[in-house]
Design a protein around this motif. Structure first.
Motif, short mmCIF file in Angstrom:
data_model
loop_
_atom_site.label_atom_id
_atom_site.label_comp_id
_atom_site.label_asym_id
_atom_site.label_seq_id
_atom_site.Cartn_x
_atom_site.Cartn_y
_atom_site.Cartn_z
N GLY A 47 0.81 -1.24 -0.03
CA GLY A 47 0.01 0.11 0.00
C GLY A 47 0.83 1.35 0.03
N ASP A 48 2.17 1.33 0.27
CA ASP A 48 3.06 2.38 0.28
C ASP A 48 3.33 2.85 -1.05
OD1 ASP A 48 3.26 2.28 2.95
OD2 ASP A 48 5.30 1.61 3.11
N THR A 49 3.30 4.15 -1.18
CA THR A 49 4.00 4.96 -2.42
C THR A 49 5.13 5.64 -2.22
OG1 THR A 49 1.71 5.28 -3.43
CG2 THR A 49 3.36 6.59 -4.19
N VAL A 50 6.15 5.12 -3.00
CA VAL A 50 7.59 5.62 -2.73
C VAL A 50 7.67 6.58 -3.81
CG1 VAL A 50 10.12 4.85 -2.73
CG2 VAL A 50 8.17 3.14 -1.93
N TYR A 51 8.51 7.72 -3.49
CA TYR A 51 8.78 8.84 -4.14
C TYR A 51 10.09 9.46 -3.85
CZ TYR A 51 8.93 13.47 -6.34
OH TYR A 51 9.43 14.47 -7.13
N ALA A 52 11.18 9.28 -4.89
CA ALA A 52 12.34 9.90 -4.63
C ALA A 52 12.55 10.82 -5.64
CB ALA A 52 13.44 9.09 -4.55
N LYS A 53 13.45 12.03 -5.28
CA LYS A 53 13.80 13.16 -6.08
C LYS A 53 15.45 13.38 -5.89
CE LYS A 53 12.26 17.94 -7.66
NZ LYS A 53 13.48 18.10 -8.17
N TRP A 54 15.89 13.47 -7.24
CA TRP A 54 17.26 13.81 -7.17
C TRP A 54 17.61 15.36 -7.92
CZ3 TRP A 54 15.23 9.26 -7.79
CH2 TRP A 54 15.63 8.26 -7.10
N ASP A 55 17.74 16.39 -7.26
CA ASP A 55 18.14 17.72 -7.86
C ASP A 55 18.74 17.70 -8.98
OD1 ASP A 55 17.64 20.18 -7.59
OD2 ASP A 55 19.35 20.80 -6.60
N GLY A 56 18.06 18.17 -10.08
CA GLY A 56 18.77 18.40 -11.61
C GLY A 56 18.90 16.98 -12.14
N ILE A 57 18.29 15.86 -11.88
CA ILE A 57 18.68 14.58 -12.35
C ILE A 57 17.07 13.95 -12.69
CG2 ILE A 57 19.44 12.26 -12.11
CD1 ILE A 57 21.74 13.12 -10.64
N GLY A 58 16.36 13.97 -11.65
CA GLY A 58 15.17 13.31 -12.07
C GLY A 58 14.41 12.88 -10.65
N GLU A 59 13.32 12.02 -11.11
CA GLU A 59 12.59 11.54 -9.91
C GLU A 59 11.85 10.25 -10.18
OE1 GLU A 59 9.38 14.70 -9.30
OE2 GLU A 59 8.93 14.65 -11.36
#
Ligand code: OOG
Ligand code: MG
Length: 262
Positions: A243-255
């Motif tokens: 049920g968990d949604t995982v989100y990651a963001k790398w500045d200037g690279i992507g998500e």
């Protein structure tokens, strides 16, 4: 340790992975004196068993390259393992929690090389010159050991807890982007769980890749053009549930975003 025992231990760990259950640490239940060198031989047998099943190697990965991870897992040295074709997912996909024992997620930066490189003596600058692309990646690690607890030889034999990798879009490394300064955030269900910068990975993620190629040289290995090479988690790893949604963001690279389903 005899060759037979080595193969049996590889088969023992592969069975746990395939049938999704944990096992006692092999240094507790089977080989208390296991050395790091012997553990890499078990890992090699495990890799060969997967290759015999028709899986292919996507690339090697570094692990335990950040202080956050070393402290979290209570070990002192980086290790490597291998990512296989059946472990790769794309952002936006759903991943079945049932196929995993006790998954944790961690944000990483992966490298794709334009040419083979071979150690020893490779530097981070040489890695960067050989790099064609970088790829944001969320690694899902899933130790086969009870309570996600192990010693260094245990985790090496267990292919460095490799389980799945969700890849973002690859980009050409911008000239003016210093990977050491790339801020990275990891959220679960919209809540910030971990954050860090590329510098957390041995000062610079390319340094981890250089260390990897120099480690591989000890057994005659190298890094190949086109492989997706994980440089190791920037933050500590976070336990996830169905049920968990995982989100990651790398500045200037992507998500990257994806969800765990039943
Ligand atoms: C070992 C794998 C570590 C990383 O990026 O540090 C790893 C573990 O913590 O279970 O993949
Ligand atoms: Mg990792």
């Amino acid at each position: 340790m005899e060759a037979i025992a080595q193969k049996d231990l590889a088969a023992f760990l592969l069975e746990a992975e395939e049938n999704v259950h944990d096992v006692k640490r092999i240094t507790e239940s089977k080989v208390p004196e296991l050395t790091v060198e012997q553990a890499y031989k078990i890992q090699r047998d495990l890799v060969d068993l997967k290759l015999e099943k028709g899986l292919t190697i996507v690339g090697p990965k570094m692990g335990l390259t950040s202080k956050a991870k070393m402290d979290q897992m209570n070990v002192k040295d980086p290790i490597y393992g291998y990512i296989f074709s059946n472990m790769i997912h794309e952002g936006g996909s759903n991943i079945s929690r049932k196929e995993l024992i006790h998954p944790k997620v961690e944000a990483e930066i992966a490298f794709v090389l334009a040419e083979d490189i071979e150690g020893p003596g490779i530097t981070a600058a040489q890695v960067l010159r050989a790099t064609a692309y970088i790829v944001p990646a969320i690694e899902i690690i899933d130790s086969r050991y009870e309570n996600f607890k192990f010693t260094l030889p245990d985790v090496i034999a267990d292919n460095a807890s490799s389980s799945k990798v969700v890849l973002g879009d690859k980009i050409k490394l911008p000239n003016d982007l210093d990977l050491a300064l790339v801020g990275t955030t990891l959220e679960i269900n919209g809540e910030l769980k971990a954050a860090g910068a590329g510098a957390a990975v041995l000062g610079h993620p390319a340094h981890a890749v250089a260390m990897l190629v120099n480690m591989l040289a000890k057994s005659g290995g190298k890094l190949h053009k086109g492989e997706v090479i994980l440089s190791g988690a920037i933050t500590e790893a976070i336990l996830v549930e169905s049920g968990d949604t995982v989100y990651a963001k790398w500045d200037g690279i992507g998500e990257i975003s994806f969800s765990f389903v039943d």
